[in-house]
Design an enzyme around this catalytic site. Structure first.
Site, PDB file in Angstrom:
ATOM      1  N   GLU A   1     -10.092  -3.293   4.957  1.00 36.73           N
ATOM      2  CA  GLU A   1      -9.673  -2.266   4.004  1.00 36.73           C
ATOM      3  C   GLU A   1      -8.577  -2.798   3.093  1.00 36.73           C
ATOM      4  O   GLU A   1      -8.600  -2.588   1.880  1.00 36.73           O
ATOM      5  CB  GLU A   1      -9.168  -1.036   4.781  1.00 36.73           C
ATOM      6  CG  GLU A   1      -9.274   0.273   4.030  1.00 36.73           C
ATOM      7  CD  GLU A   1     -10.709   0.765   3.910  1.00 36.73           C
ATOM      8  OE1 GLU A   1     -10.955   1.577   3.013  1.00 36.73           O
ATOM      9  OE2 GLU A   1     -11.566   0.324   4.688  1.00 36.73           O
TER      10      GLU A   1
ATOM     11  N   ARG B   1      -3.443  -1.695  13.542  1.00 30.50           N
ATOM     12  CA  ARG B   1      -4.912  -1.655  13.556  1.00 30.50           C
ATOM     13  C   ARG B   1      -5.414  -3.046  13.929  1.00 30.50           C
ATOM     14  O   ARG B   1      -5.536  -3.917  13.088  1.00 30.50           O
ATOM     15  CB  ARG B   1      -5.460  -1.217  12.199  1.00 30.50           C
ATOM     16  CG  ARG B   1      -5.147   0.228  11.879  1.00 30.50           C
ATOM     17  CD  ARG B   1      -5.831   0.711  10.613  1.00 30.50           C
ATOM     18  NE  ARG B   1      -5.510   2.100  10.344  1.00 30.50           N
ATOM     19  CZ  ARG B   1      -4.463   2.522   9.641  1.00 30.50           C
ATOM     20  NH1 ARG B   1      -3.646   1.626   9.107  1.00 30.50           N
ATOM     21  NH2 ARG B   1      -4.216   3.800   9.460  1.00 30.50           N
TER      22      ARG B   1
ATOM     23  N   GLU C   1       0.803  -1.235   0.000  1.00 30.05           N
ATOM     24  CA  GLU C   1       0.000   0.000   0.000  1.00 30.05           C
ATOM     25  C   GLU C   1       0.829   1.275   0.000  1.00 30.05           C
ATOM     26  O   GLU C   1       0.434   2.276  -0.593  1.00 30.05           O
ATOM     27  CB  GLU C   1      -0.941   0.003   1.214  1.00 30.05           C
ATOM     28  CG  GLU C   1      -2.085  -0.973   1.065  1.00 30.05           C
ATOM     29  CD  GLU C   1      -2.865  -1.149   2.348  1.00 30.05           C
ATOM     30  OE1 GLU C   1      -3.936  -0.542   2.467  1.00 30.05           O
ATOM     31  OE2 GLU C   1      -2.403  -1.887   3.223  1.00 30.05           O
TER      32      GLU C   1
ATOM     33  N   TYR D   1       1.381  -4.944  13.201  1.00 29.42           N
ATOM     34  CA  TYR D   1       0.317  -4.135  12.602  1.00 29.42           C
ATOM     35  C   TYR D   1      -0.473  -3.391  13.675  1.00 29.42           C
ATOM     36  O   TYR D   1      -0.836  -3.962  14.707  1.00 29.42           O
ATOM     37  CB  TYR D   1      -0.622  -5.035  11.798  1.00 29.42           C
ATOM     38  CG  TYR D   1      -1.579  -4.276  10.925  1.00 29.42           C
ATOM     39  CD1 TYR D   1      -1.120  -3.361   9.987  1.00 29.42           C
ATOM     40  CD2 TYR D   1      -2.950  -4.473  11.028  1.00 29.42           C
ATOM     41  CE1 TYR D   1      -1.990  -2.661   9.173  1.00 29.42           C
ATOM     42  CE2 TYR D   1      -3.831  -3.786  10.213  1.00 29.42           C
ATOM     43  CZ  TYR D   1      -3.342  -2.877   9.299  1.00 29.42           C
ATOM     44  OH  TYR D   1      -4.213  -2.185   8.492  1.00 29.42           O
TER      45      TYR D   1
ATOM     46  N   ASP E   1      -2.536  -4.691   3.550  1.00 22.29           N
ATOM     47  CA  ASP E   1      -2.791  -5.022   4.960  1.00 22.29           C
ATOM     48  C   ASP E   1      -3.870  -6.088   5.095  1.00 22.29           C
ATOM     49  O   ASP E   1      -4.811  -6.147   4.296  1.00 22.29           O
ATOM     50  CB  ASP E   1      -3.226  -3.774   5.727  1.00 22.29           C
ATOM     51  CG  ASP E   1      -2.121  -2.732   5.828  1.00 22.29           C
ATOM     52  OD1 ASP E   1      -0.940  -3.131   5.710  1.00 22.29           O
ATOM     53  OD2 ASP E   1      -2.428  -1.551   6.001  1.00 22.29           O
TER      54      ASP E   1
ATOM     55  N   HIS F   1      -5.500 -10.715  14.256  1.00 14.36           N
ATOM     56  CA  HIS F   1      -4.179 -10.119  14.387  1.00 14.36           C
ATOM     57  C   HIS F   1      -3.639 -10.394  15.779  1.00 14.36           C
ATOM     58  O   HIS F   1      -4.360 -10.764  16.695  1.00 14.36           O
ATOM     59  CB  HIS F   1      -4.249  -8.595  14.207  1.00 14.36           C
ATOM     60  CG  HIS F   1      -4.551  -8.180  12.801  1.00 14.36           C
ATOM     61  ND1 HIS F   1      -3.861  -8.654  11.724  1.00 14.36           N
ATOM     62  CD2 HIS F   1      -5.465  -7.301  12.318  1.00 14.36           C
ATOM     63  CE1 HIS F   1      -4.343  -8.093  10.624  1.00 14.36           C
ATOM     64  NE2 HIS F   1      -5.317  -7.282  10.956  1.00 14.36           N
TER      65      HIS F   1
ATOM     66  N   ASP G   1      -6.659  -6.598   6.730  1.00 14.39           N
ATOM     67  CA  ASP G   1      -7.902  -6.212   7.385  1.00 14.39           C
ATOM     68  C   ASP G   1      -8.905  -5.961   6.264  1.00 14.39           C
ATOM     69  O   ASP G   1      -8.601  -6.165   5.089  1.00 14.39           O
ATOM     70  CB  ASP G   1      -7.713  -4.983   8.278  1.00 14.39           C
ATOM     71  CG  ASP G   1      -7.102  -3.799   7.546  1.00 14.39           C
ATOM     72  OD1 ASP G   1      -7.076  -3.803   6.294  1.00 14.39           O
ATOM     73  OD2 ASP G   1      -6.651  -2.858   8.221  1.00 14.39           O
TER      74      ASP G   1
END
Length: 941
Positions: A108, A336, A18, A334, A104, A381, A106
């Site tokens: 998103e 988040r 990203e 990570y 990532d 996570h 997740d």
């Protein structure tokens, strides 16, 4: 699909992440056969306006970017600023044998990976590469063990995106029409704003209560040492068995809400203290209990934001920006995450450091396991921890500034989570004595001693309340036994007043949202950033203060869109979205129910959950925003203050008003933008109304005959002329009234006609220089100045605009132009030493207003901050947020025109023009000669 063994032996692999920073770090961990490139966030999204929607779509689809009539099909477009990057990715993919989507892990990130696959349309094997930390081992393991795209996660993110688009695009225009242009509404944003507004309403309605009690200092008569003090301080607890009232016994209305308690006022408290002056006291009881405190769980997103706010002064947004950099550079996992779980590798690393740094006595026999407590935790996570299978101590990282401080916080918390409990004793001593009138009094004192600090050696959690005692705080009491005599050294009567509920800070608002299960922890930082940026909330110190504008917005939403800002309904929506993500409900029926109402969906797959389940008819969002006639714009933006005064939120800001416009006795005055709503009392409103405001007639201009008035404008006081009604106001013959801002030394109630005429005479022509260039004296946004062509020079005094001579002006222009200020102004305020840069922080006056600086970083004061009230902690917070943003990005320069080509073109044009002119001249000459010849032939000899 796993990487083929054939490709593993050779070929070219394209890895897409990203961010460029992450790409740079990962590239160093992969071999020469890998090309690592960044998508730079999302490459595709719903259109931001109708102009981006393909022409084949019409009507509501163009406005919403979602086809609500065909199963809420989203219309995706490649962002204009990402087209060049998409082309670059396509070109790289054309030269690759495999594609790894390494965004990532997740919702998103999964969605970004899906969009990349949809846009790039790869014809080579595609792998979904996931990792929770950016270390060599983690990256290489992720390459060896890819997985398929998780379409369920993609669908869950897409449903949220569509829901938020419908909410924002349907409700925001209502705010534009009924409150003010440019406002926005959002599924979680609006609820967060309501929480802040409701807390301010509580503060406005709050009425303080006064109560008194006694404090006694009692001596054992023994010479004490630190382990056994000779005296203790105790507070009066009961009188004749009746408990003495404390702050918790009073309601928000200032009235006593607890029955059978003794409310002491000042007179009674002082009288009781006097009656105890000669009393003999003795220990009535001693109660001792073992004290044990277990370590805190490792950080997840919200607890990291809360602690960084308490301990480092970081806002939620700044915390996430710094954490992002730490993650991308391989220092932490990570950031988040909803999880408090540590991997076996991390537990082993933490336990090894406990033994190494603190000793084996601090290590529990078994590893500590922390179960996830967050409902609907998004992904599996780990907690936020230092990366790698051996944690680097903060000193080993080489980090500095904000990154060092945040890493240190994460490292300490992680190591502490694997340490032994803190243990000790808590003691309560009750002291009895009879007053002169025979009443029995009992004082109480509590103490705590820590005999083994355990995890507290490494880390102690902060508190939202600055007055709260932290876990490692000890209160040692003397070693006394029941029946021991004590002497009263001093007994004092103390007055107290109940306080209104504290305003939210970023940390406490994050905690409140999470406890109410509203929104997702990963989005809280952006939500708080949005309500700050929109002007719904501003900061005073660390407190979040709602603006009057937010009162109007919340008022409208509560009265006409109550369900959309209902806390339980919003939390229920979050549950429904998570059910969709787990495959327990279907997105389309649910969206139909939400948007069209109870008749809009089939009722399957959770569609009914979009309502409240009470069986009544529930209109959908579309129905709510269609009937706007019932919304009275004036009513929802008006709030009574008292004594006939009303606070109104107008197009240009809040103001107070008494009476109706155009009626006798009408008064109106602007309210400062940074005034906290609970500070707008009747007295203050009266003070504002008493100040000069509106139009002040100054007289008539003797030359033009026009009326001259002074006004209070949005950008400050000014003077202007009233032109005759028949003066053309548009077209080429339009006449604009002369207008001028007041000098800083002037005010509306003192400015005169003479002052106004002088101000409106500006700019004044001072004269011309030797080359005939005109020099003028002008009053500008940043003060008085001279102007000669494009060369401007500042003046030190406003009066110089009228007095400066040509010689003085020429002398100023004869001096080299100052780059910056000629003389540095002294700081407006000194705040102390910044904990990051370790340099002195001061408040200075800048071109765009006051700002804080440590000599390296500058941060402008925000709405609600002032030079007088800003605290050192607030100054450090502003600097931390500015550092987290990084340096401002410079606008990309346009490629310069090719001078050679331009020169050739110009030369060619000139040559062609010359040839044409020469040709015309030659032709003209020939024509003239032929004519002359004919004329000569026609003449008689």
């Amino acid at each position: 699909m796993s990487p083929t063994s054939e490709t593993a032996q050779g070929g070219r692999r394209l890895v897409i992440v990203e961010s460029p920073a992450k790409a740079k770090t990962i590239k160093g961990y992969l071999g020469p056969g890998y090309v690592v490139e960044a998508s730079v966030g999302h490459i595709r999204d719903l259109p931001s306006g109708a102009a981006e929607v393909p022409e084949k779509y019409t009507g509501e689809v163009r406005r919403l970017g979602v086809d609500v009539d065909h199963d809420f099909q989203p219309i995706y477009v490649v962002n204009a600023d990402k087209r060049a990057q998409v082309k670059k990715l396509k070109d790289l993919l054309a030269e690759s044998d495999e594609l790894f989507l390494a965004t990532d892990e997740d919702r998103e990130g999964e969605a970004i990976a899906w969009h990349l696959q949809e846009v790039l349309k790869p014809k080579v094997p595609v792998h979904r590469m996931v990792f929770h930390e950016i270390t060599k081992d983690a990256i290489q393991q992720a390459v060896r063990n890819p997985r398929e795209l998780n379409k369920r996660m993609v669908d869950a993110q897409e449903t949220r995106r569509i829901l938020d688009r419908l909410y924002g695009y349907e409700v925001s225009p209502v705010l534009w029409k009924k409150v003010m242009r440019g406002l926005s509404a959002g599924r979680v944003q609006s609820v967060a704003t309501r929480l802040v507004v409701e807390r301010e309403r509580e503060r406005i309605a709050f009425r303080s209560a006064e109560y008194w009690d006694l404090t006694g200092t009692f001596s054992t008569g023994r010479a004490g040492d630190p382990s056994d003090p000779s005296s203790l301080v105790a507070r009066l607890a009961t009188v004749d068995g009746k408990r003495v009232a404390q702050g918790r016994d009073f309601g928000a209305d200032g009235q006593l809400k607890t029955a059978n308690v003794l409310h002491l006022d000042e007179e009674k408290a002082r009288a009781l203290a006097a009656s105890l002056a000669d009393t003999r006291f003795a220990v009535r009881s001693v109660e001792s209990k073992p004290y044990r405190r277990s370590p805190y769980a490792p950080f997840r997103t919200t607890t990291l934001q809360q602690e960084a706010s308490r301990k480092l002064g970081f806002g939620a947004k700044a915390t996430m920006q710094v954490a992002q950099k730490l993650y991308e550079n391989g220092f932490i996992t990570y950031m988040r995450t909803d999880s408090t779980v540590l991997s076996d590798t991390a537990v082993a690393a933490a336990r090894a450091q406990v033994t190494q740094l603190y000793g084996a006595e601090y290590l529990p026999e078994k590893p500590r396991v922390y179960a996830g407590k967050v409902k609907n935790a998004q992904e599996a996570h780990e907690a936020i921890r230092p990366s790698g299978d051996r944690f680097r101590t903060p000193a080993e990282t080489g980090l500095t500034g904000d990154q060092f401080r945040l890493y240190e916080l994460i490292w300490k918390r992680t190591v502490a989570s694997q340490m032994k409990d803190a243990t000790g004793n808590s003691v309560t001593v009750k002291i009895a004595g009879a007053a002169a009138d025979g009443r029995d009094t009992e004082f109480s004192a509590s103490g705590k001693t820590i005999t083994f600090h355990g995890f507290m050696k490494a880390y102690v959690e902060g508190a939202d309340d600055p007055n709260a005692e932290l876990d490692d705080r000890e209160r040692r009491l003397p070693q006394v036994a029941e029946g021991d005599a004590l002497a009263a050294e001093e007994i004092t009567a103390d007055g107290h007043a109940t306080k209104p509920p504290a305003r939210y800070t970023e940390a406490s608002l994050v905690k409140e949202l999470e406890e109410r299960e509203i929104g997702r922890p990963s989005t809280y930082a952006s939500i708080i950033g949005t309500i700050l940026d929109r002007g719904y909330v501003f900061k005073k110190g660390t407190a979040l203060v709602p603006s009057f504008l937010s009162f109007a917005v919340v008022n409208l939403l509560e009265k006409h869109f109550g369900r959309l800002v209902d806390y339980d309904f919003t939390a229920k929506m979050e549950d429904d979205l998570d059910r969709i993500a787990r495959g327990e409900a279907q997105a389309v029926p649910w969206l139909k129910r939400f948007y069209f109402g109870e008749g809009g969906g089939s009722g399957e797959g959770g569609a009914a959950d979009a309502g409240n389940g009470d069986g009544d008819h529930l209109g959908g969002l579309k129905e709510l925003v269609t009937d706007l006639g019932a919304i009275d714009a004036r009513e929802i933006s008006s709030f009574p203050v008292g004594s006939g005064i009303v606070l109104r939120v107008g197009r240009y800001g809040p103001y107070v008003e008494r009476g109706e416009k155009d009626q006798e006795g009408h008064q109106r005055a602007d309210v400062p933008d940074d005034l906290a709503p609970d500070e707008l009392t009747v007295d203050y409103a009266e003070e504002l109304l008493a100040k000069p405001s509106g139009d002040f007639e100054l007289g008539t201009d003797p030359q033009s005959g026009n009326q001259i008035v002074a006004k209070a404008g949005r950008y400050g006081p000014y003077v202007t002329e009233i032109l005759p009604e028949d003066t053309p106001k548009t077209g080429k013959n339009a006449v604009k009234p002369r207008t001028a801002s007041l000098f800083k030394s002037m005010s509306l109630d003192t400015v005169t006609l003479e002052d106004a005429l002088k101000l409106m005479s500006l700019p004044r022509v001072v004269g011309t220089d030797a080359e005939g260039v005109e020099i003028t004296a002008q009053n500008g946004r940043y003060g008085p100045y001279l102007k000669k062509g494009t060369d401007s020079r500042s003046l030190t005094d406003e009066e110089q605009l009228f007095t400066i001579t040509l010689d003085e002006a020429l002398a100023i222009y004869a001096q080299p132009k100052q780059r910056g200020r000629a003389a540095a102004k002294p700081p407006l305020k000194e705040l102390g030493t910044d904990p990051v840069s370790e340099k002195p922080v001061v408040v200075k006056d800048g071109r765009f207003g006051p700002y804080v600086t440590d000599g390296e970083t500058n941060a402008t004061l925000r709405t609600g901050d002032s030079v007088e009230t800003i605290t050192p902690e607030r100054g450090y917070e502003l600097l931390a947020e500015k550092r987290a943003k990084g340096p401002a990005k410079k606008a990309a320069k346009k490629a310069p025109a090719k001078k050679t080509a331009a020169k050739k073109t110009t030369t060619a044009k000139k040559t062609a023009a010359k040839k044409t002119a020469a040709k015309k001249t030659t032709t003209a000459k020939k024509t003239t000669a032929a004519a002359a010849k004919k004329t000569a032939a026609a003449k008689p000899e």
